[in-house]
Scaffold this motif. Structure first.
Motif, short mmCIF file in Angstrom:
data_model
loop_
_atom_site.label_atom_id
_atom_site.label_comp_id
_atom_site.label_asym_id
_atom_site.label_seq_id
_atom_site.Cartn_x
_atom_site.Cartn_y
_atom_site.Cartn_z
N UNK A 261 18.53 10.88 24.37
CA UNK A 261 19.45 9.74 24.55
C UNK A 261 18.90 8.47 23.91
N UNK A 262 17.58 8.30 23.92
CA UNK A 262 16.96 7.14 23.26
C UNK A 262 17.10 7.29 21.74
N UNK A 263 16.92 8.52 21.27
CA UNK A 263 17.06 8.81 19.83
C UNK A 263 18.50 8.47 19.38
N UNK A 264 19.48 8.92 20.14
CA UNK A 264 20.89 8.67 19.78
C UNK A 264 21.20 7.17 19.76
N UNK A 265 20.67 6.46 20.77
CA UNK A 265 20.92 5.01 20.85
C UNK A 265 20.31 4.30 19.64
N UNK A 266 19.12 4.74 19.21
CA UNK A 266 18.44 4.12 18.06
C UNK A 266 19.24 4.36 16.78
N UNK A 267 19.71 5.60 16.61
CA UNK A 267 20.48 5.94 15.41
C UNK A 267 21.77 5.12 15.36
N UNK A 268 22.42 4.99 16.52
CA UNK A 268 23.67 4.20 16.57
C UNK A 268 23.38 2.75 16.18
N UNK A 269 22.30 2.21 16.74
CA UNK A 269 21.96 0.81 16.45
C UNK A 269 21.65 0.59 14.97
N UNK A 270 21.02 1.61 14.36
CA UNK A 270 20.69 1.49 12.93
C UNK A 270 21.87 1.85 12.03
N UNK A 271 22.94 2.36 12.66
CA UNK A 271 24.12 2.83 11.91
C UNK A 271 23.77 3.97 10.95
N UNK A 272 22.82 4.81 11.39
CA UNK A 272 22.44 5.99 10.62
C UNK A 272 23.19 7.18 11.24
N UNK A 273 23.87 7.98 10.41
CA UNK A 273 24.69 9.06 10.96
C UNK A 273 23.81 10.17 11.56
N UNK A 274 24.31 10.86 12.60
CA UNK A 274 23.50 11.84 13.32
C UNK A 274 22.90 12.93 12.43
N UNK A 275 23.58 13.29 11.33
CA UNK A 275 23.03 14.34 10.46
C UNK A 275 21.80 13.87 9.68
N UNK A 276 21.51 12.58 9.74
CA UNK A 276 20.31 12.06 9.06
C UNK A 276 19.18 11.76 10.06
N UNK A 277 19.32 12.27 11.27
CA UNK A 277 18.32 11.99 12.30
C UNK A 277 17.55 13.27 12.64
N UNK A 278 16.24 13.23 12.53
CA UNK A 278 15.43 14.42 12.81
C UNK A 278 15.18 14.51 14.32
N UNK A 279 15.49 15.69 14.88
CA UNK A 279 15.32 15.89 16.33
C UNK A 279 14.58 17.21 16.58
N UNK A 280 13.43 17.13 17.24
CA UNK A 280 12.75 18.35 17.69
C UNK A 280 12.24 18.22 19.13
N UNK A 281 12.74 17.19 19.83
CA UNK A 281 12.34 16.98 21.23
C UNK A 281 12.71 18.20 22.07
N UNK A 282 13.74 18.90 21.64
CA UNK A 282 14.20 20.13 22.31
C UNK A 282 13.06 21.12 22.49
N UNK A 283 12.25 21.30 21.45
CA UNK A 283 11.24 22.37 21.50
C UNK A 283 9.80 21.93 21.77
N UNK A 284 9.57 20.59 21.80
CA UNK A 284 8.20 20.12 22.08
C UNK A 284 8.09 19.16 23.25
N UNK A 285 9.21 18.60 23.72
CA UNK A 285 9.13 17.52 24.69
C UNK A 285 8.52 16.28 24.04
#
Ligand SMILES: CC(C)(COP(=O)(O)OP(=O)(O)OC[C@H]1O[C@@H](n2cnc3c(N)ncnc32)[C@H](O)[C@@H]1OP(=O)(O)O)[C@@H](O)C(=O)NCCC(=O)NCCS
Length: 329
Positions: A261-285
């Motif tokens: 949720x913090x990652x999504x909020x940052x991307x929104x604030x930067x106006x960077x589209x979700x497909x340009x955001x790297x996410x691996x919190x799912x598998x490492x915490x």
């Protein structure tokens, strides 16, 4: 867009302990649920280091892979920076153990303590050293063994953290336009008690820390969340200003992996589209200082980042600390 290129990431590597801890495993330890953890954090799995391995073992493994990736030998490293809050011992620095383990006999070695922003603090120092001609090749490792400092009875923190190491070799740019475009770091020491481990230092000696359960991470989750969103936004704004980049210039955003949720909020604030955001919190915490370098290595090796791409990294952590970097890879 005009930039002075000073330094460049020449190679990267990671060490991920094989043992995993899933949300289902955590359901057996504390009163929690897979659904709660997924919805509030985006996490599913974390990794846990074996009892017989230390922070410096994990850090050295990542460092050797980064050296291999950069096609360099340990003797060529002049500075080692280990970013961590879970070092082997109080002193000497974990960087000293890493130096010895990898045989980087020509290096000066020290730790940086900036919690989850540690790798970006290290990158800032490395860029400054190289720019100033103080050091040629710098090895930075973000490495954490957080599963040894969580309170396994506190469901609001123990579900969040994992162990990992990520390393990068930074050296002078060859003048091909690729390299570190800018870095930014900041601290607000008025917020120390939002996220900290009271024991382990001189303020609460070992016997007091043990008796009062102070040898583990203490966090005021909601307040950290609020400040995290502000700090990530501030770090993002500053790096765009420093470098003159716009959201359209960014090929990949690598945010600190603390919470989806913090990652999504940052991307929104930067106006960077979700497909340009790297996410691996799912598998490492949340792997604190390891989070950004692990994500960077994965992005490079998976092709999410290609030669010439612009990558922006943004992090925040205990302290409060926050920072950012922009790189043309
Ligand atoms: C920790 C965090 C996920 C908690 O989410 P939240 O939506 O703020 O949840 P709250 O703290 O308001 O707690 C809501 C409820 O869930 C409960 N809860 C907390 N942890 C839980 C868990 N693991 N499983 C189930 N319930 C849990 C709380 O006890 C509370 O119950 P109550 O309403 O009966 O009192 C969130 O605050 C967060 O991500 N903060 C930032 C943490 C962070 O990034 N730290 C690292 C910085 S580098």
């Amino acid at each position: 867009m005009q930039h002075d290129i000073h330094s460049k990431i020449l190679g990267s590597g990671v060490a991920i302990p094989p043992k995993t801890l899933t949300n289902a495993d955590l359901e057996k330890i504390v009163d929690t649920s897979d659904q709660w953890i997924r919805e509030r954090t985006g996490m599913v799995v974390r990794h846990v280091v074996d009892e017989n391995r230390q922070n410096s073992d994990l850090a050295s493994e990542a460092a050797l892979k980064a050296l291999d990736d950069a096609k360099m030998t340990a003797e060529e490293i002049e500075t080692i920076i280990v970013a961590t809050v879970t070092g082997d011992v109080t002193f000497p620095s974990t960087a000293c153990y890493v130096q010895s383990k990898i045989g980087a006999v020509n290096a000066a070695a020290f730790d940086v303590q900036a919690a989850c922003s540690g790798f970006l603090f290290g990158l800032n120092i490395a860029d400054s050293f190289i720019t100033a001609g103080k050091s040629k090749n710098v090895l930075i490792i973000g490495c954490e063994v957080l599963t040894r400092i969580v309170d396994w009875q506190d469901r609001s923190t123990c579900v969040l953290f994992g162990d990992a190491a990520g390393a990068a070799i930074v050296g002078p740019s060859s003048g091909d336009g690729r390299g570190i475009l800018g870095t930014f770091i900041k601290t607000d020491g008025r917020l120390t008690q939002l996220l900290w481990m009271p024991g382990g230092g001189t303020r609460y000696p070992a016997d007091v820390a043990l008796a009062e359960n102070l040898n583990s991470i203490k966090m005021r989750g909601q307040e950290v969340f609020k400040h995290a969103v502000t700090a990530m936004g501030d770090a993002a704004t500053h790096i765009m200003e420093i470098t003159g980049l716009t959201a359209d210039d960014v090929d990949l955003l690598i945010p600190h992996q603390a919470n989806k949720r913090i990652i999504d909020a940052t991307a929104r604030r930067m106006k960077v589209s979700p497909d340009k955001v790297f996410v691996n919190v799912t598998k490492y915490g949340n792997t604190s200082a390891a989070s950004i370098p692990v994500a960077f290595d994965e992005a490079m090796k998976s092709g999410a980042l290609k030669t010439g791409d612009i990558c922006v990294m943004v992090a925040f952590g205990g302290g409060f600390t926050w920072g950012s970097a922009a790189i043309r890879v």
